[in-house]
Design a protein around this motif. Structure first.
Motif, PDB file in Angstrom:
ATOM      1  N   ASP A  17       1.633   1.737  -3.083  1.00 42.83           N
ATOM      2  CA  ASP A  17       0.237   1.635  -4.403  1.00 42.83           C
ATOM      3  C   ASP A  17       0.043   3.351  -3.883  1.00 42.83           C
ATOM      4  OD1 ASP A  17       0.585  -0.736  -5.319  1.00 42.83           O
ATOM      5  OD2 ASP A  17      -1.229  -1.159  -3.414  1.00 42.83           O
ATOM      6  N   HIS A  18       0.243   3.707  -2.761  1.00 41.02           N
ATOM      7  CA  HIS A  18      -0.776   5.039  -2.482  1.00 41.02           C
ATOM      8  C   HIS A  18       0.524   6.604  -3.083  1.00 41.02           C
ATOM      9  CE1 HIS A  18      -2.430   8.254   0.478  1.00 41.02           C
ATOM     10  NE2 HIS A  18      -0.907   9.080  -0.268  1.00 41.02           N
ATOM     11  N   GLN A  28      -6.820  -1.390   2.799  1.00 43.00           N
ATOM     12  CA  GLN A  28      -5.343  -2.725   2.479  1.00 43.00           C
ATOM     13  C   GLN A  28      -5.363  -3.907   3.697  1.00 43.00           C
ATOM     14  OE1 GLN A  28      -2.921  -3.139   4.243  1.00 43.00           O
ATOM     15  NE2 GLN A  28      -3.141  -1.215   5.570  1.00 43.00           N
ATOM     16  N   THR A  51      -4.925  -2.972  -2.593  1.00 43.77           N
ATOM     17  CA  THR A  51      -5.261  -1.734  -1.618  1.00 43.77           C
ATOM     18  C   THR A  51      -6.404  -0.873  -2.344  1.00 43.77           C
ATOM     19  OG1 THR A  51      -2.184  -1.522  -1.172  1.00 43.77           O
ATOM     20  CG2 THR A  51      -3.786   0.103  -1.693  1.00 43.77           C
ATOM     21  N   THR A  58      -6.775   4.262   3.695  1.00 44.90           N
ATOM     22  CA  THR A  58      -6.102   3.665   2.163  1.00 44.90           C
ATOM     23  C   THR A  58      -6.449   2.030   3.327  1.00 44.90           C
ATOM     24  OG1 THR A  58      -5.052   4.582   0.996  1.00 44.90           O
ATOM     25  CG2 THR A  58      -5.309   2.478   0.897  1.00 44.90           C
ATOM     26  N   PRO A  74       1.115  -2.023  -0.451  1.00 46.05           N
ATOM     27  CA  PRO A  74       0.151   0.229  -0.088  1.00 46.05           C
ATOM     28  C   PRO A  74       0.834   1.572   0.066  1.00 46.05           C
ATOM     29  CG  PRO A  74      -0.909  -1.610   1.838  1.00 46.05           C
ATOM     30  CD  PRO A  74       0.330  -2.459   1.061  1.00 46.05           C
TER      31      PRO A  74
END
Length: 391
Positions: free
Chosen positions: A170-171, A206, A193, A204, A167
């Protein structure tokens, strides 16, 4: 909040290494990283070279013999780490040569190594225990640069479970400014995620949804049919055993709330066979068993995703898939059908589905050395996940 250890140069070369749950080879990548003054947590990352180096059969056998064993002998683990370090050093030299770099051109190395043990804890002061082979100090001496490793322990110490770590990448690197995007990694274990425009990392959603390829790969290998089911063709040719599927979906992990993590200690073929036998159910024929295990992955992934997606969001949302499962077209079709959300391989973007985890650990190494760390659990409180070994 602690300041960064060093100020990053204008550009640098970084190596990233890891071995997945298949335990048959080491992924190695070389990245050209350019700092981003406006967004320090999001440097520009260009993959220069990436390769997978197969382990010798003896090393694979040792890894599989000693992994996820609560009674693994300490001396054998220490000797295994030394062998693993020597192998990693040779593989990295080859990768640097392929990138037309001298090994002294590396600014740092980030290595996740090989996970030997990971267990989610139900009580006590920490949420998990985790052990990775890395050989970081040896690599630091060999290459004369800092080596960042042992990322899971920092995550656990800060209040997490040591996984998933994806994550963070990903973020910072894959969040869309206008649409809901679900990042799905299908390695041995599946993790998601859920990226919404404007959400902070601490917001987020996840976690690991359960098995991805591990059970299917183990069944393929047990029957001497190769390391994996290319494209999901064997699973697609079988018939799902609904009784066995219903039993496997009763695994207590699936009912646990997110965020959560799991691994081969919870989802492996021997335990799965024992559960089927204990329930008095007949074992499905090989192709039907493959179909059933594929359905287990698709169902648990889809249900995990749908916990976080509102019906009105489905039309504009997308699922981007990385890991070996991104090649399993049968599995991807199942997930798209069950979620009602468009599924695409990460290869259809500007990134590599095969080497996304290399990008993750290169980024984590960079954030550990040159920033205050991502705000994983609390706004304004950065967490440095890696340990630093110096030459």
């Amino acid at each position: 909040m602690s300041p960064a250890f060093w100020k990053p140069p204008q550009a640098l070369n970084a190596a990233s290494m890891l071995s997945g749950t298949s335990q048959d080879g080491l992924d190695t990548g070389i990245y050209r990283i350019t700092p981003n003054a406006a967004q320090p947590m999001k440097p520009r990352m260009e993959l220069i070279a990436a390769r997978t180096t197969a382990f010798p059969d003896a090393l694979t056998a040792q890894l599989r013999q000693l992994s996820f064993r609560a009674d693994a002998p300490v001396r054998e683990l220490l000797l295994l780490e030394q062998q693993f370090a020597l192998f990693c050093a040779d593989a990295l030299k080859q990768a640097a040569q392929a990138a037309r770099l001298d090994s002294t051109d590396l600014s740092f190395i980030a290595t996740h190594g090989q996970t030997l043990y990971h267990e989610r804890m139900s009580g006590g002061s920490f949420k998990a225990v985790s052990l990775q082979l890395a050989g970081a100090d040896y690599l630091a001496q060999q290459f004369g640069c800092p080596v960042v490793s042992d990322f899971r322990s920092g995550h656990i110490a800060a209040g997490g479970e040591g996984a998933p770590l994806a994550p963070i990448l990903d973020h910072y690197c894959y969040r869309s400014p206008e649409r809901l995007r679900i990042m799905l990694n299908l390695g041995g274990i599946a993790n998601i995620t859920v990226l919404r425009p404007g959400e902070a990392l601490v917001q987020t959603a996840q976690g690991d949804t359960g098995p991805a390829n591990k059970l299917m790969d183990q069944l393929m290998q047990q029957h001497g049919r190769g390391p994996w089911d290319a494209g999901g063709e064997i699973a697609a040719s079988g018939t799902v055993d609904e009784a066995v599927l219903a039993l496997l979906l009763q695994h207590p992990y699936f009912a646990q709330p997110f965020p959560k993590s799991t691994g081969p200690e919870a989802f492996n073929l021997p335990d799965t066979l024992e559960r089927i036998a204990a329930a008095g159910l007949p074992l499905p024929a090989f192709t039907d068993f493959m179909a059933t295990l594929s359905a287990l992955t698709a169902r648990s992934v889809s249900e995990g995703i749908l916990r976080f997606v509102k019906p009105a969001e489905k039309a504009s949302a997308e699922i981007l898939v990385s890991g070996g499962g991104a090649r399993n077209l049968h599995l991807l079709r199942q997930i798209q059908s069950q979620t009602g959300i468009t599924v695409r391989s990460l290869d259809e973007t500007c990134a590599s589905a095969d080497f996304k985890e290399l990008q993750l650990f290169a980024l984590l190494g960079y954030l550990t050395l040159f920033t205050e760390g991502p705000e994983l659990f609390e706004p304004g409180k950065g967490v440095r996940l890696g340990k630093i070994s110096l030459p």
